[in-house]
Enzyme design. Structure first.
Site, PDB file in Angstrom:
ATOM      1  N   HIS A   1     -66.311 -47.731 -75.581  1.00 48.17           N
ATOM      2  CA  HIS A   1     -67.033 -48.816 -74.915  1.00 48.17           C
ATOM      3  C   HIS A   1     -67.644 -49.817 -75.888  1.00 48.17           C
ATOM      4  O   HIS A   1     -68.563 -50.560 -75.530  1.00 48.17           O
ATOM      5  CB  HIS A   1     -68.113 -48.222 -73.996  1.00 48.17           C
ATOM      6  CG  HIS A   1     -67.542 -47.377 -72.909  1.00 48.17           C
ATOM      7  ND1 HIS A   1     -68.151 -46.233 -72.440  1.00 48.17           N
ATOM      8  CD2 HIS A   1     -66.387 -47.497 -72.199  1.00 48.17           C
ATOM      9  CE1 HIS A   1     -67.409 -45.695 -71.484  1.00 48.17           C
ATOM     10  NE2 HIS A   1     -66.330 -46.443 -71.320  1.00 48.17           N
TER      11      HIS A   1
ATOM     12  N   CYS B   1     -63.966 -69.897 -85.887  1.00 45.59           N
ATOM     13  CA  CYS B   1     -63.555 -70.956 -84.939  1.00 45.59           C
ATOM     14  C   CYS B   1     -64.724 -71.714 -84.314  1.00 45.59           C
ATOM     15  O   CYS B   1     -64.508 -72.567 -83.455  1.00 45.59           O
ATOM     16  CB  CYS B   1     -62.674 -70.360 -83.848  1.00 45.59           C
ATOM     17  SG  CYS B   1     -63.564 -69.339 -82.656  1.00 45.59           S
TER      18      CYS B   1
END
Length: 234
Positions: free
Chosen positions: A108, A141
């Site tokens: 998870h 980015c």
């Protein structure tokens, strides 16, 4: 693939002082986990969600691995690739005990990491707040970063690794999970030998499917579990 799979849940880390969702009753201090842990939490409650995970990440800095984490490290050191460590926990207590991060399958997510919302780049920020790392902006980015955690309702890519390891599993150890998020009944059916170690019974687990059942603290059961693993892998 490993012959022995050690599958753990929140009950294991609870012995190191980390709270579980079950114990919190849907609330974690002043936070409603249904508000800050859902697939749309970043969209609807971005500031609150990031604050929540910043606090959870900071909490990890002051938590130490318990005897079970350290014992599993010894088991892994001795038996290597014959043992797979799979956990539902997002903490780094296995790593603090000495196990390489690449040798722990975190189903998870992993709390010390953040992930870019666009390019999916992953960065380890340890215990920092997300804004303290590049202003919360991806250095690749320039998109926003998020906790590298699987929120409720999101896909869990590491489940594929879980399936791969279980396909070859002969000896299954389940420690500290209610079986509500991921069912362990099918795992026990498929294994030649299986051990269930929980503090108490769970309505979601059929303990008759397990070869051995140990209802006690994990710290009180792990020596017996380790002995069984050693015997099996000799």
């Amino acid at each position: 693939m490993a012959k022995v799979v050690i599958f753990s849940g929140a009950g294991l880390s609870a012995e190191s002082g980390l709270k579980t969702f079950r114990d919190s009753g849907g609330l974690w201090e002043e936070y409603d986990v249904n508000v800050v842990c859902n697939h749309d939490s970043l969209e609807k409650n971005e500031a609150l969600t990031l604050e929540f995970y910043d606090k959870r990440r900071r909490e990890l800095e002051f938590k130490a691995p318990n005897f079970v984490h350290r014992k599993i490290f010894e088991i892994k050191e001795e038996h290597g690739s014959s043992v797979a460590i799979i956990t539902q926990n997002v903490d780094n207590l296995f790593e603090k005990a000495g196990i390489d991060n690449e040798d722990v399958i975190h189903l998870h997510g992993f709390m010390p990491e953040v992930r870019c919302r666009s390019c999916e780049g992953v960065f380890d920020i340890a215990y920092k707040k997300i804004e303290e790392f590049k202003g919360g902006i991806c250095p690749n980015c320039s998109s926003k970063l998020r906790p590298n955690i699987v929120f409720f309702g999101e896909s869990a890519p590491m489940y594929e690794k879980l399936s791969q390891e279980l396909s070859d599993c002969e000896f299954l150890v389940v420690i500290g999970t209610s079986g509500e998020v991921i069912s362990v009944n099918g795992m026990a059916k498929a294994a030649k030998y299986s051990i269930l170690n929980n503090l108490e019974e769970s309505e979601s687990i059929d303990d008759t499917l397990f070869s051995k059942v140990l209802y006690r603290k994990a710290t009180a059961a792990i020596d017996e579990i380790a002995e069984k693993i050693d015997e099996y892998l000799k």
